[in-house]
Design a protein around this motif. Structure first.
Motif, short mmCIF file in Angstrom:
data_model
loop_
_atom_site.label_atom_id
_atom_site.label_comp_id
_atom_site.label_asym_id
_atom_site.label_seq_id
_atom_site.Cartn_x
_atom_site.Cartn_y
_atom_site.Cartn_z
N VAL A 151 3.19 9.59 -3.52
CA VAL A 151 2.90 8.49 -2.85
C VAL A 151 3.52 6.97 -4.73
O VAL A 151 3.80 7.40 -5.22
CB VAL A 151 1.70 7.16 -2.24
N GLY A 152 4.49 6.39 -4.06
CA GLY A 152 4.97 5.60 -4.67
C GLY A 152 4.77 3.51 -4.09
O GLY A 152 4.57 3.77 -3.15
N PHE A 153 4.40 3.09 -5.62
CA PHE A 153 3.21 1.54 -4.98
C PHE A 153 4.03 0.68 -5.47
O PHE A 153 4.26 0.68 -6.68
CB PHE A 153 1.85 1.49 -4.72
N ILE A 154 4.55 -0.25 -5.03
CA ILE A 154 4.86 -1.23 -5.72
C ILE A 154 4.47 -3.05 -5.11
O ILE A 154 4.15 -3.06 -3.79
CB ILE A 154 6.63 -2.41 -5.38
N PHE A 155 3.85 -3.31 -6.41
CA PHE A 155 3.03 -4.58 -5.83
C PHE A 155 3.91 -6.22 -6.14
O PHE A 155 4.83 -5.98 -6.43
CB PHE A 155 1.58 -4.41 -6.98
#
Ligand SMILES: Nc1ncnc2c1ncn2[C@@H]1O[C@H](COP(=O)(O)OP(=O)(O)OP(=O)(O)O)[C@@H](O)[C@H]1O
Ligand SMILES: [Mg+2]
Lengths: 847, 255
Positions: B102-106
């Motif tokens: 998973v990649g996450f961008i805040f």
């Protein structure tokens, strides 16, 4: 405003807690020192009053200006007792004779019965009388071939009333005495010392002082010696004797105890001071971090109208509250420390005097001043910085208002350079007095510490980044992050490490001194000791009877026997200390490196050290005017000039045969001997030890025993001192925990982010651990380096006859460095666990 | 207002959903303070598609993202990444999943301040044991236009550049799916469209799967499909959105 302060404290309670601990530790040490010293003083004052209850006047010898022994009191004719008794107004007079470590009781196994530490006194006792210092617990006062012992000694020796007790006597012949009584000193116990009491004629014959006493105590009719009575006693006295009132006697003895206790208390206070000094760094750092973290909040307060002064007062008020709290807790902590030390002493010394614990107003005032002073003083700089926070900084993100590097460089150098200058003055300057030199070193060290702590912010970033290189190699990204974190806030890293630096510098310095002492001692043994065996009293180096020298000499197994003692005499009107021994053995027992003339000087001659000879312009064959203790004057010829030497630590040597009749020699300080040809060390030793059975306080030591004894003495001293200094490490430890915890809190979002992109809890913990290790190692490296400097300074400053060579305890240094790292690991435990527990989302969402 | 009928799902997406939620329920708090953020949400995120999630504030968008990305746990129902049900994973396994799949961008604060651009991009991989595909990472960094800033630290970058680094990091480990919670929410429209078109290309050209929360109809138009959330439920869905269509839909849903 107060509400804000209290709220600020409550919000930062956890963070301030660690600060509180470090102040409390320091303050406790201070109050503990005071309380212990005051309590001891009160107890001993009570003992003095007990001991001299009923003594209204005392006759004694005037202290001679020139005295070879500090232990013996001059004796005088006991006929005076009767003369004084007959005076009008005298109710009772008793002569007394007193000795120190001369007679010992021997238990049924043939072992000497003696307390560890406190001395064994031998004294005359006339039984129950108005002036008696002793109370009879059981039995009766000793007369003739009888002895009275104190309770502790009786118990420890397993003696019973009425039995014959074997006593070792100065004559070397043990004697048998019937145990007639068991006594106590005054009402309050003996303070750990043992007492062996006889009637006066018996003590006189045991001590070889027939017809002599060293004091006469007088009880007056009506219980108080009038001036007239003192005067009429005084008229009876020959030259050299004086009479003093009972109160004066009590005052003197209280003063004696008092000054001893003061020295002891001051040593404790010294340690307390060091601890406080270290705490100051931690407190300052904590307040600095807290202010830094609250910059936004403070800016907000400013923007809604709080003045700079109000902000400053707010931060300082927090410090005041912390300081007050720390003082109160420190007082309690001090009570704990004092009782703990009392307990330790009474276990070590067998019978520490019981007594009330004294908390004086003075102690409370000092503790308050110290607690408040240290805390508020440390908060001063951060408070000023807080006051400078501009309203804008509420909006800007975490604005940094650090000082410029240039300012720090100048300020740091302004402290460090004088510090180093003082250190070098103590080392190489033309300061003659040792205590002045050491004062220079101490002040220099303190300034150096502060200076380095200030400057270390300049290089903490680079250096800790370098130190962290292996971390990255070993554990990759976690090591890298730890390394970066340690380096990202150099000022904080430096401040955190400084407490550890100081603690380790002191410990390293002590270790270097100890290693140097040992190395110097080794060299001394090699250079100066030619004897096969030495004899001395191990506990305090107390003198022993010269009879033993004759007995040793008579042994077929010995060749040369020399007994060494100290004599004081005037040389051309100036007081000098002589080593006196049977000089016919020359330097075959203890070598003193004669450079000119001969070692085996005659009875009418002296040997003088090279520097002293130079000073006085003496050369071989010159004669010097000597005046001895008894007033005897003569000229002696300089027959030898010798190099300075650590065994014979005086500048002058004379023959004991010459000195004996004219000096009040307490006994032989140490004896050395060589074995006769063909006698094996075992056989020689066995023969000597056979003789020593009559002198149970003495022990025989050859070079390797010497080395062992000395090494173990130095080691235990080092352990004791470093044990106390280890308190600094505890404070440093709390400092690291505190900073790490604050840093973790500050980086909550970052931690949340790293966890979100796949950092496990273990990896997070590892990251924090690495950071703590790097910060600790930074402090340890600086500390060990500074410690080496201090140790070296000490070695140079301390005279060569004590420390001549520098020794570097490499293994210990390595242990200190590794220990510093381990300290970091442990310190990281709590902050790391706390960071790992953070909820990822909460962390990210946090401000 | 008639709703656009959902386009028939492609055979492809039926087979491989990069992630999906099944009867997902998320309740915060308990008793009086109980808030139901997700009520029975079931949704598939097709592999190789760019999905936008829209909805009023408090509708549960972030909650859905977090639960899908393994940052939070559902109260009931199940979230899958690939075929893995997240409820079966312990904390450590969830962490591994976030790291690898998973990649996450805040919205902001995406970067570790002590690491430079390249280190930030490779952080998830550095945390794991596997080696780095340097060529791919270089390509990703070049694509987001930061090839000349690799050695810079975040505080030397603009907000838009920082978000681009975040996008690069999310893509660099070739995760199964990338979630973005208002990744361009803090940016001006020019910067924002740069980043969005890059994300679009990552989907179209590199075959990535991206799910993004946005409030902005124009941002949503970069996606292949828009889901509308209200009150913790999916209330509408739109394929191949345009700014106007999305805008209209929001208006109609608001009524
Ligand atoms: N940690 C939490 N504790 C309690 N309630 C929460 C928590 N997080 C979210 N909520 C609630 O859950 C609901 C959904 O929140 P969520 O953050 O998912 O909304 P959102 O759609 O992302 O809104 P926005 O567009 O404002 O970001 C809201 O009512 C919110 O108050
Ligand atoms: Mg949201």
């Amino acid at each position: 405003m107060l509400k804000l302060v209290l709220r600020g404290i409550r919000a930062n309670l956890g963070r301030l807690f660690m600060t509180l601990i470090s102040v409390v530790l320091g303050v406790s040490a201070v109050s503990g020192s005071f309380i212990l010293a005051d309590s001891l003083r009160a107890v001993f004052n009570g003992i003095s009053e007990d001991a001299f209850a009923g003594v209204d006047a005392q006759v004694r010898a005037l202290e001679p200006e020139l005295s070879s022994s500090d232990l013996t009191v001059l004796r005088f004719d006991d006929d005076l007792i009767d003369e004084i008794s007959e005076l009008d107004g005298v109710n009772y007079a008793e002569g007394g004779l007193f000795a120190f470590e001369q007679v010992y009781s021997i238990d049924s196994d043939g072992e000497i019965v003696r307390p560890q530490g406190p001395p064994v006194f031998t004294a005359s006792w006339g039984g129950d009388s108005p002036v008696s210092s002793f109370t009879l617990l059981e039995g009766s006062a000793p007369t003739g071939q009888q002895v009275a012992l104190d309770k502790a000694q009786t118990d420890s020796g397993g003696f019973e009333l009425g039995q014959m007790v074997t006593l070792s006597l100065p004559s070397g012949e043990p004697g048998q005495f019937e145990l007639s009584g068991i006594i106590d000193f005054g009402e309050g116990g003996t303070g750990g010392a043992y007492f062996i009491l006889f009637d006066l004629p018996t003590v006189q014959s045991i001590l070889g002082a027939e017809g002599e006493v060293d004091s006469i105590v007088v009880n007056a009719d009506g219980g108080l010696a009038s001036e007239a009575l003192l005067d009429s006693i005084a008229t009876l006295l020959p030259e050299g004797l004086e009479v003093v009132s009972g109160e004066a006697v009590i005052d003197e003895s209280q003063e004696d105890f008092g000054s001893f206790i003061s020295v002891f208390g001051n040593i404790l206070l010294g340690f307390a001071g060091v601890i406080l000094f270290v705490s100051t760094f931690i407190i300052r750092n904590t307040f600095a971090i807290l202010v830094g973290q609250r910059t936004k909040q403070l800016g907000l307060l400013r923007s809604i109208g709080a003045s700079a002064g109000q902000i400053r007062r707010m931060v300082l008020s927090e410090a005041v509250v912390i300081g007050l709290l720390a003082s109160a807790l420190g007082l309690v902590g001090g009570l704990g420390i004092a009782s703990l030390l009392k307990l330790l002493f009474s276990q070590g010394g067998g019978g520490f005097p019981e007594g009330p614990t004294e908390i004086r107003i003075r102690t409370i005032v000092v503790v308050l001043l110290v607690g408040l002073g240290v805390t508020v003083g440390s908060a001063l700089l951060p408070a000023m910085r807080a006051a400078k926070v501009s309203p804008l900084e509420a909006i800007r993100d975490g604005g940094k208002t650090g000082r410029t590097n240039k300012f720090r460089l100048i300020a740091g150098a302004a402290v460090l350079l004088p510090g180093l200058a003082l250190l070098f003055t103590g080392m190489f300057g033309s300061v003659d007095s040792l205590s002045l030199r050491l004062t220079c070193l101490g002040l220099g060290a303190a300034l150096t510490f502060i200076g380095v702590a200030m400057l270390s912010g300049l290089f903490a970033g680079i250096v800790s980044y370098k130190i962290g290189a292996p971390a990255e190699q070993v554990s990759g990204i976690t090591g890298r992050l730890g390394r970066e974190n340690a380096a990202r806030n150099p000022e904080r890293t430096a401040a955190t490490a400084s407490a550890l630096m100081i603690g380790l510098a002191l410990i390293t310095g002590v270790s270097v001194l100890a290693a140097s002492l040992l190395r110097s001692f080794d060299a001394l043994l090699e250079d100066s000791i030619t004897a096969d065996l030495f004899i001395f009293e191990e506990n305090q180096g107390l003198p022993f009877s010269p009879v033993l020298i004759e007995q040793l000499d008579a042994l077929p197994e010995t060749d040369l026997v020399a007994g060494y003692t100290t004599v004081r005499a005037l040389v051309a009107g100036e007081q000098e200390t002589f080593t006196a021994f049977n000089t016919e053995v020359g330097d075959q027992v203890v070598s003193f490196n004669v450079v000119e003339g001969i070692a085996a000087i005659g009875e009418d001659a002296v040997a003088v050290s090279e520097p002293e000879a130079e000073l006085r312009g003496l050369s071989i064959g010159d004669s010097v005017a000597i005046e001895m203790e008894d007033g005897f004057q003569t000229d002696l010829t300089v027959e030898g000039i010798f190099e300075e030497n650590g065994v014979i630590d005086s500048d002058w040597i004379m023959s004991i045969d010459f000195a004996e009749p004219h000096a009040n020699i307490a006994g032989i300080d140490y004896a050395g001997m060589t074995y006769a040809e063909g006698v094996s060390p075992e056989a020689g030793r066995a023969a000597v030890d056979g003789l020593l059975r009559a002198f149970p306080q003495l022990s025989s030591q050859d070079n390797s025993d010497f080395k062992e004894t000395f090494t173990s003495q130095i080691n235990s001293l080092q352990l004791l001192v470093n044990g106390l200094l280890a308190l600094c490490l505890i404070i440093a430890f709390f400092g690291i925990v505190n900073t790490m915890a604050l840093s973790v809190l500050e980086r909550t979002r970052e931690i949340g982010l790293m966890r979100a992109v796949g950092m496990t809890r273990d990896q997070l913990k590892r990251t924090i651990r690495w950071e703590a290790i790097i910060v600790s190692l930074f402090g340890s490296f600086l500390g060990v380096a500074l410690g080496l400097l201090l140790g070296w300074a000490g070695v140079i400053a301390i005279p060569d006859n004590v420390i001549s060579k520098i020794g570097i305890p490499w293994v210990q240094l390595a242990v200190f460095l590794i220990g510093g790292g381990v300290l970091g690991v442990i310190a990281a435990f709590f902050p790391a666990a706390r960071a790992a527990k953070m909820n990822v989302l909460d962390a990210i969402a946090s401000d | 207002m008639t709703m656009t009928p959902p386009a028939p799902p492609s055979a492809n997406s039926q087979r491989i959903a990069a992630a999906r939620a099944q009867n997902a329920v998320k309740i915060y708090g308990s008793g009086d303070t109980e808030v139901t953020a997700l009520r029975n949400v079931s949704v598939d995120f097709e592999a190789g598609k760019f999905t936008a999630i829209m909805g009023p504030s408090g509708s549960g968008k972030s909650t859905l993202m977090h639960c899908m990305a393994g940052l939070d746990r559902l109260s009931s129902g199940e979230a899958f990444v690939g075929t893995t049900p997240l409820s079966s994973l312990n904390d450590k396994q969830l962490t591994m999943m976030r790291r690898e799949q998973v990649g996450f961008i805040f919205q902001s604060f995406n970067l570790v301040p002590t690491l430079n651009v390249r280190e930030n991009v490779t952080l998830p991989m550095d945390l794991g044991k596997g080696g780095l595909d340097d060529a791919w990472i270089d390509e990703v960094i070049r694509t987001v236009g930061l090839a000349d800033r690799v050695a810079h630290r975040p505080n030397e970058l603009s907000g838009g550049q920082q978000q681009r680094v975040a996008v690069a990091r999310a893509l660099a480990s070739r995760p199964d799916i990338v979630f973005g919670d208002e990744p361009t929410g803090n940016l001006d429209s020019k910067t924002s469209s740069d980043i969005l078109s890059f994300m679009q290309r990552a989907v179209r050209e590199l075959g990535q799967t991206i799910v993004m929360v946005t409030h902005d109809p124009r941002s949503a138009s970069y996606s292949d499909r828009v889901l509308f959330l209200a009150d913790g439920e999916i209330v509408h869905e739109m394929q191949n959105p345009t700014t106007e269509l999305v805008y209209d839909t929001i208006k109609s849903l608001g009524d």
